[in-house]
Each structure stands twice: as structure tokens, then as C-alpha cells.
Design an enzyme around this catalytic site. Structure first.
Site, short mmCIF file in Angstrom:
data_model
loop_
_atom_site.label_atom_id
_atom_site.label_comp_id
_atom_site.label_asym_id
_atom_site.label_seq_id
_atom_site.Cartn_x
_atom_site.Cartn_y
_atom_site.Cartn_z
N PHE A 202 1.54 148.81 30.66
CA PHE A 202 2.41 148.54 29.51
C PHE A 202 3.62 147.68 29.88
O PHE A 202 4.44 147.37 29.02
CB PHE A 202 2.83 149.84 28.83
CG PHE A 202 1.75 150.45 27.97
CD1 PHE A 202 0.56 149.78 27.70
CD2 PHE A 202 1.93 151.71 27.40
CE1 PHE A 202 -0.42 150.34 26.89
CE2 PHE A 202 0.94 152.29 26.59
CZ PHE A 202 -0.23 151.60 26.33
N ASP B 24 -1.62 150.96 42.34
CA ASP B 24 -2.49 150.02 41.63
C ASP B 24 -1.94 148.60 41.70
O ASP B 24 -0.75 148.36 41.53
CB ASP B 24 -2.67 150.43 40.17
CG ASP B 24 -3.76 149.62 39.51
OD1 ASP B 24 -4.90 149.69 39.99
OD2 ASP B 24 -3.47 148.90 38.55
N ASP C 145 -8.23 149.21 32.06
CA ASP C 145 -7.39 148.38 32.92
C ASP C 145 -6.69 147.31 32.07
O ASP C 145 -6.62 146.14 32.44
CB ASP C 145 -8.19 147.75 34.06
CG ASP C 145 -7.31 147.11 35.12
OD1 ASP C 145 -6.07 147.31 35.09
OD2 ASP C 145 -7.85 146.39 35.98
#
Length: 423
Positions: free
Chosen positions: A61, A150, A303
Site C-alpha cells: 500500500f 519482502d 502481490d
């Protein structure tokens, strides 16, 4: 009070049956035929498919630090448009939520700005790259749902051993972005015939699978819940299948784009097809579908990675990795996996809702039942629509699926009985 009339829901035997749903104080009060309540607002579902809201364990986000790509508000609105009511947000932000205070601040920011439920993932190590792990226990106490670096692979076995040991002690999953930097060689797409034809440097599947093999051995020793993000190669699927047979606590996710596209879809230097891991060969795509069907791959995660339009209009060589996906995932997968007969509707709902909730012990409903929180999504499974960029609520328009015709468009989404999206 809300009364949803004429909705089709999945029965216990995985058939769709028409029911009315009465919602009071954010929870389901009654399910039946021909319900009525003079005090309730009535919503006619017109025979569309109603399910508990979908769950996505892998979203970006972008706020704080990259608000021109996405904000928590726009990302959550996009999620609601996709039928998602719970997501897990990755920590590659600026600042990175890599200590207790920053993690707590990020959770507060999510709660203030999101129209859906957002769980926050904490960083394994400082700035996602340091070899010394963060205060995993302290961040768990601050509310981290899981831990990941990530966007960056954990480069040393010792760092991963420390991280897994700490995560196991804190009883939190560790989510791995698999990428051995020494095997990248500046690659921007899958290493194969297409990369050679386009004259672009390739990324070998070994960058993923070799690190996965290392991690699975460590995971078995530590007993951690080890979760594989965006699995992409046939070798990785085989490794996860073998590890599960040996009792390793491993789960895996696959992204919609890796299920639906292979690198032969890339006909020119078009960075809308640039993602990490890259689109692999057709045999890899087939292995991913087979792994999803037999349960080796537990769940689907988008993703969702929005970028600025100007960034993605650059060459493959310099554009950022990633595509947006949370608004289009259900309809693409329903059209190409369920309508084609590869998966049942119940299996798709399992992979996009039930399995993620179970694996990560999320506070989210997995069935439409009396007493359950009214997080709901309504999909039109019968009418064909076209994915159009002007319809997106995400700031990111970077997807190769623009113009695809699909079934399963979201009609409405509710969170705790409050409508957060209507077509």
C-alpha cells in the site's frame, strides 16, 4: 440493520443456494428464505454470488514513503473493489517498520486510513537488508502478524537461522522473498528464449529455488511456520511438496499473474509485464496450477504492487518490478480457472479466503453463518465485462490485463456490515 435479499451462497456441499442474509450490529443475525424486517435497509443481490470477504496476505500500500504510487486509503478502496476485506501489508516502506515504535505507528496509520482490515507485517532486519535481525518479540507484542524482508532475499543462512529461531519463539510466521543476489546478474525477466529474443538479461529460476532449498532445511530444524511468497518455478513447487511430505511447517502462495501468464506473453519491451519473480516458462506455469490444485500451494496472493505510470512506461531494463492486481484477481481467476473447469468455485474460495485465514490465524470470517462478522463480497458470475483502466480505484494502473474480458465483477463489498464498495 441490513437485509441482503436474493444472494447465492455456497452450501456445505459446495453447491450454490439462494438465501437472504439479515445483518445487525456488524454481524449476521439470520439466514433464510423470504426474510423481512421493516427496520432494515434492503439490498437486492439479484442472484449474484455472496461470499465472506476475500483475504490477501501480500499487498503493497506504499504509505509512508511512496504515496505517489498508492496510499493506504486508495489501496484499501482498491481492495474493497476487488472483494477483499482483510489484507496483510508488506513492510517495504519508508521508514521501514523495523522496530516496535515504527511498527506500532504503521498499525495506527493503517487503522486510521483503511476502509478494510489491514494486518501489518514487520521487517526481519533493519531496512530489509541488514544481517542482524530486528526485535522480533517486541514487534510481535506491538502487533506484527508475521515477518518478511519482502523485496529483498535474506542473503545469508545465518541471518535466516536467527530470524526463523526468533519467529518460532514468538509464534509468528516468517514470509520469504526468495532471491539470491549472486545469481541475478542484472536480470530483468525470466532467463530463457524470450529474454534472448528481446536482448534482455535473464533471471534464472535458481535464484529462487536454491534459496528455498536452503530455507526449508533450516525451517525443519527450527520448527518455524515458513511461508513462501510468490512461488514461480516448477523446482520450487517440487521442493515445497517434498518438504510437506517430510513434516516441514511450510505454506506457499502463488500470484494470479504467474498462474495466468508465462514469459511467452511478452512480445516486446513492455514493462507492464515486469514483475519479481518474473513470468516463467509455460512448464513452470503448468506446475504452479498443478500445485494449486493438489494443495502443495496453499493460497493465492496478489502481490499488489502499484507504480507510477511514468515509471512503468520506461524500458524493461530500468522500470521497477511489479504489477497491480487486487482489483482484478478474483474475476481473472474465476474466468480462467473456474469457468475453464480447472478449479471448482469452492476451491477458488478456499485458496483466496479459507486457507490464508487458517495459515495465518487471521481474525476473519470464512463462512456465511449466524454470529459471524459481516465481512462480505458480492460477485456477478454471469455477465462478461472488460477490465478497463478508468475503473481502477488504485493509483496503480500497471497491469498487462487491461482489455481482458472476464466474469466475476465485484458488485458490492461490506466490512462489519458497512458497505465500503458498490459498483
Amino acid at each position: 440493520m441490513l437485509l441482503i435479499k436474493n444472494a447465492k451462497i455456497l452450501s456445505d456441499n459446495q453447491q450454490t443456494i439462494q438465501r437472504d442474509i439479515l445483518i445487525q450490529d456488524g454481524t449476521i443475525k439470520e439466514i433464510g428464505d423470504n426474510l423481512s424486517d421493516v427496520q432494515a435497509d434492503v439490498f437486492d443481490a439479484q442472484g449474484h454470488f455472496l461470499t465472506p470477504g476475500l483475504v490477501d496476505v501480500h499487498v503493497h500500500f506504499r504509505e509512508p514513503g511512496f504515496e505517489y504510487k498508492e496510499t493506504i486509503q486508495t489501496g484499501s478502496l482498491a481492495a474493497a473493489r476487488g472483494g477483499f476485506t482483510t489484507v496483510m501489508a508488506m513492510p517495504n516502506l519508508n521508514p521501514v517498520p523495523d522496530d516496535q515504535a515504527k511498527l506500532a505507528a504503521q498499525i495506527a496509520r493503517n487503522q486510521e486510513n483503511s476502509v478494510i482490515h489491514v494486518e501489518q507485517i514487520g521487517a526481519i532486519s533493519k531496512d530489509l537488508t541488514d544481517h542482524t535481525i530486528n526485535d522480533i518479540q517486541g514487534m510481535t507484542e506491538a502487533g506484527a502478524i508475521a515477518f518478511s524482508n519482502d523485496g529483498k532475499g535474506v542473503q545469508t543462512a545465518d541471518t535466516m537461522l536467527q530470524a526463523m529461531t526468533a519467529a518460532a519463539k514468538a509464534k509468528r510466521p516468517l514470509i520469504a522473498h526468495l532471491e539470491d543476489d549472486t545469481l541475478l546478474h542484472g536480470g530483468v525477466m525470466n532467463d530463457g528464449e524470450v529474454s534472448q529474443q528481446l536482448g534482455l538479461p535473464g533471471i534464472t529460476g535458481l535464484a529462487e529455488s536454491s534459496q528455498l532449498a536452503r530455507d526449508l532445511v533450516i525451517a525443519k530444524v527450527t520448527g518455524v511456520h515458513y511461508h513462501v511468497a510468490h512461488i514461480s518455478t516448477k523446482e520450487s513447487v517440487a521442493l515445497v511438496r517434498m518438504a510437506k511430505s517430510q513434516g516441514v511447517h511450510v505454506t506457499a502462495e502463488v500470484s494470479p499473474h504467474h498462474l495466468l501468464l508465462s514469459d511467452d506473453a511478452i512480445q516486446k519491451d513492455d514493462a507492464y509485464f515486469k514483475m519479481n519473480p518474473p513470468l516463467r516458462a509455460q512448464e513452470d506455469r503448468e506446475a504452479l496450477i498443478a500445485g494449486l490444485i493438489d494443495g502443495t500451494i496453499d493460497m493465492i496472493a496478489t502481490d499488489h504492487a502499484p507504480h507510477g505510470t511514468e515509471e512503468k512506461q520506461k524500458s524493461f531494463a530500468v522500470a521497477p518490478f511489479g504489477i497491480t492486481g487486487i482489483e482484478t484477481s478474483f474475476q481473472l481467476l474465476y474466468t480462467h480457472l473456474v469457468k475453464s473447469g480447472l478449479l471448482s468455485l469452492g476451491t477458488l474460495i478456499d485458496r483466496m479466503l479459507i486457507a490464508p485465514v487458517k495459515a495465518f490465524h487471521l481474525d476473519a470470517p470464512t463462512q456465511i453463518a449466524v454470529g459471524q462478522r459481516a465481512d462480505l463480497a458480492l460477485f456477478d458470475l454471469t455477465h462478461l465485462t472488460t477490465i478497463a483502466v478508468d475503473d481502477f480505484l488504485s493509483k496503480g494502473k500497471n497491469t498487462p490485463f487491461i482489455g481482458w474480458q472476464v466474469y466475476g465483477e465485484t458488485q458490492a463489498t461490506w466490512v462489519s456490515g458497512q458497505q465500503v464498495y458498490q459498483r
